[in-house]
Scaffold this motif. Structure first.
Motif, PDB file in Angstrom:
ATOM      1  N   GLU A 172       0.852  -1.189   0.000  1.00 31.79           N
ATOM      2  CA  GLU A 172       0.000   0.000   0.000  1.00 31.79           C
ATOM      3  C   GLU A 172       0.888   1.238   0.000  1.00 31.79           C
ATOM      4  OE1 GLU A 172      -3.078   0.174  -0.490  1.00 31.79           O
ATOM      5  OE2 GLU A 172      -3.795  -1.871  -0.118  1.00 31.79           O
ATOM      6  N   ASP A 173       0.687   2.083  -0.998  1.00 29.76           N
ATOM      7  CA  ASP A 173       1.473   3.309  -1.164  1.00 29.76           C
ATOM      8  C   ASP A 173       0.474   4.460  -1.238  1.00 29.76           C
ATOM      9  OD1 ASP A 173       3.193   5.344  -1.942  1.00 29.76           O
ATOM     10  OD2 ASP A 173       4.426   3.997  -3.137  1.00 29.76           O
ATOM     11  N   PHE A 174       0.255   5.091  -0.095  1.00 28.48           N
ATOM     12  CA  PHE A 174      -0.857   6.031   0.070  1.00 28.48           C
ATOM     13  C   PHE A 174      -0.345   7.471   0.086  1.00 28.48           C
ATOM     14  CE2 PHE A 174      -3.443   8.548   3.066  1.00 28.48           C
ATOM     15  CZ  PHE A 174      -4.691   8.455   2.472  1.00 28.48           C
ATOM     16  N   ALA A 175      -0.846   8.301  -0.804  1.00 27.33           N
ATOM     17  CA  ALA A 175      -0.474   9.719  -0.826  1.00 27.33           C
ATOM     18  C   ALA A 175      -1.235  10.447   0.280  1.00 27.33           C
ATOM     19  CB  ALA A 175      -0.799  10.320  -2.187  1.00 27.33           C
ATOM     20  N   SER A 176      -0.520  10.934   1.258  1.00 24.20           N
ATOM     21  CA  SER A 176      -1.145  11.582   2.416  1.00 24.20           C
ATOM     22  C   SER A 176      -1.424  13.053   2.146  1.00 24.20           C
ATOM     23  CB  SER A 176      -0.226  11.469   3.633  1.00 24.20           C
ATOM     24  OG  SER A 176      -0.573  12.405   4.630  1.00 24.20           O
TER      25      SER A 176
END
Length: 516
Positions: A172-176
């Protein structure tokens, strides 16, 4: 008068020459970039030197801090075929190379292209030379040593993955939004989500979730290996079925520890208000505090402690192992609040130790800090503490908690550390508000021979919690260090089974997971 004047003129002419003759000459190493490379390179050029012969590789060693000499120089745009002279008496540890006694030595150069050596050593893409033997080397009389950067650190060979594990592991690579707004560019929260063997996304069955994070030097790639180990233990029936979220807390400045920081940004907010809700909308998670747990080791141990304390409504308990100092009255052996506190020297003048092997001191805080200074301005353990804990200075960088030359502690910075990151202080001052949400939820496990003296702060933190009636669970494993804490019998990771079972008992009271 004429004689006196002549003598004075003579001294004026020859005194600088005589003085220069008494000064030791600096020792330079010449480093050349091989012509096999096609473009200029930049980075921090490190030269490692040790006595002896036959080494295949030379690196800094915190357990033998004075065995390897290190010199450094920032190198911009070194062209293929070009050379740079490195003054090995300029930025060095433990001292300048010109003071070496004649003898047999060996040297190696490393160009740290991404300035990450201080965090986790050599990385893929760094350039290195062969180890060069310097037999009978005598500074001042031998020829200038020459090294050539002629190879690149390769990508590591990936072990073959169990197909079942691959099917149950998701990056999971989540743009915060919060972090991206803070930095003015996209910043991501990254993790491996490991689901248990019988997990079915279409089923109504939900699972307790553990948010686990690594210690200093950990990376996203290494997290995957830990995730594989946990999946295997669940598949073998050693651990209860839970979802494990393997959080990456590494960053350019070291570890951000999922703390809200004026320097590193709002990582705690990004995790709790953004990433966790995102995950719970995509996986069969319990999605309630009684099914959300925290676990981590070392810096990850501190990270999970602070997350439980600062976000008690979100998490149902932390099992933190060998955490970094939780009470700054014992910051790896130093009371930061003591008058004239010094990180290098105790009140009696003796050196502050930082690394030990049981009763044997392997390195001091001064050696540790000064080695880190040579390796680079970013990414080292002590610098990482500043980036997380310190106020921001006028130059845009964190204000150091202590002077790296003298070891003197800055009381004004310590006051900021106390108010924002001393967990014992925070729990005490916030107990009326958070106490009912924290009672019984803090678990700490540490060895009595912890390599970095972290058991001292744990004892102080436990005493503070007991005084508050917090009902904490502290376990001190006799004679265990920072690196063998998880061993049970002959199983090096056996402690994971115990911790997992305790978490599952909180989430599913009375349920025997072994019979499911």
């Amino acid at each position: 008068m004429v004689v006196w004047l002549a003598q004075a003129l003579c001294l004026a002419v020859f005194w600088p020459v005589a003085l220069a003759a008494q000064q030791p000459q600096h020792l330079f190493f010449r480093v050349t970039l091989s012509q096999q490379f096609t473009a200029p390179v930049s980075g921090r050029l490190l030269i490692f030197l040790e006595s002896g012969t036959g080494a295949k590789k030379i690196d800094e060693n915190p357990f033998q801090p004075t065995a390897v000499y290190i010199a450094a120089k920032e190198v911009p745009a070194l062209a293929p075929g070009a050379s740079v002279d490195v003054d090995t008496d300029d930025i060095t540890f433990p001292e300048g190379f010109s003071g070496l006694k004649p003898g047999d030595y060996q040297a190696q150069a490393v160009l740290d292209v991404a300035h990450t050596y201080a965090y986790d050593g050599r990385e893929p893409g760094d350039l290195v030379s062969d180890v060069v033997a310097l037999k009978g080397f005598a500074p001042g009389t031998s020829a200038e040593p020459a090294l050539e950067l002629d190879s690149k650190v390769p990508e590591p060979e990936m072990p073959k993955q169990d197909p079942d594990f691959v099917a149950h592991t998701h990056l999971e690579d989540f743009a915060s939004p919060a972090l991206s707004s803070f930095f003015g560019r996209p910043v991501h929260v990254r993790a491996w989500v490991v689901t248990p063997p019988k997990y079915d996304a279409k089923s109504a069955v939900r699972y307790p979730t553990v948010y686990w994070t690594h210690g200093f030097g950990g990376t996203l790639q290494r997290l995957k290996g830990t995730g594989a180990m946990l999946y295997q233990r669940m598949a073998q029936g050693k651990m209860p079925p839970m979802i494990w979220v393997m959080l990456d807390e590494s960053c350019a400045t070291g570890t951000h520890e999922f703390a809200d920081s004026v320097n590193n940004g709002p990582w705690g907010k990004a995790l709790t208000a953004e990433f966790i809700p995102y995950l719970e909308s995509h996986y069969k998670m319990d999605a309630k505090a009684s099914g959300r747990f925290l676990q981590g080791h070392s810096s990850g141990g501190w990270a999970t402690l602070q997350l439980q304390i600062n976000y008690p409504r979100i998490f149902g308990g932390t099992w933190s192992t060998s955490p970094d100092p939780s009470d700054f009255h014992d910051f790896t052996g130093v009371d930061l609040y003591a008058p004239h506190a010094n990180m290098y020297r105790r009140a009696d003048g003796t050196a502050v130790p930082i690394v030990r092997d049981h009763d044997k001191v392997m390195g001091t805080m001064e050696q540790f800090a000064k080695t880190e200074k040579v390796l680079g301005d970013y990414g080292g353990q002590l610098t990482s503490f500043d980036w997380v804990f310190s106020p921001r200075g006028k130059d845009g960088r964190p204000v150091p908690m202590f002077d790296r030359v003298t070891g003197d502690v800055d009381p004004s910075v310590v006051e900021y550390w106390r108010d924002h990151y001393d967990l014992a202080h925070i729990v005490t001052t916030k107990w009326a508000e958070r106490g009912p949400l924290l009672r019984g939820k803090i678990h700490v496990i540490v060895g009595t021979a912890d390599t970095f003296y972290l058991d001292g702060a744990a004892h102080k933190f436990e005493a503070r919690l007991n005084a508050l009636g917090a009902e904490p669970h502290f376990t001190y494993i006799p004679d265990r260090t920072h690196f063998d804490l998880y061993v049970i019998d002959k199983d090096r990771q056996g402690l994971f089974d115990q911790i997992g079972a305790e978490m599952y008992a909180v989430a599913r009271p009375g349920v025997d997971w072994k019979k499911k």
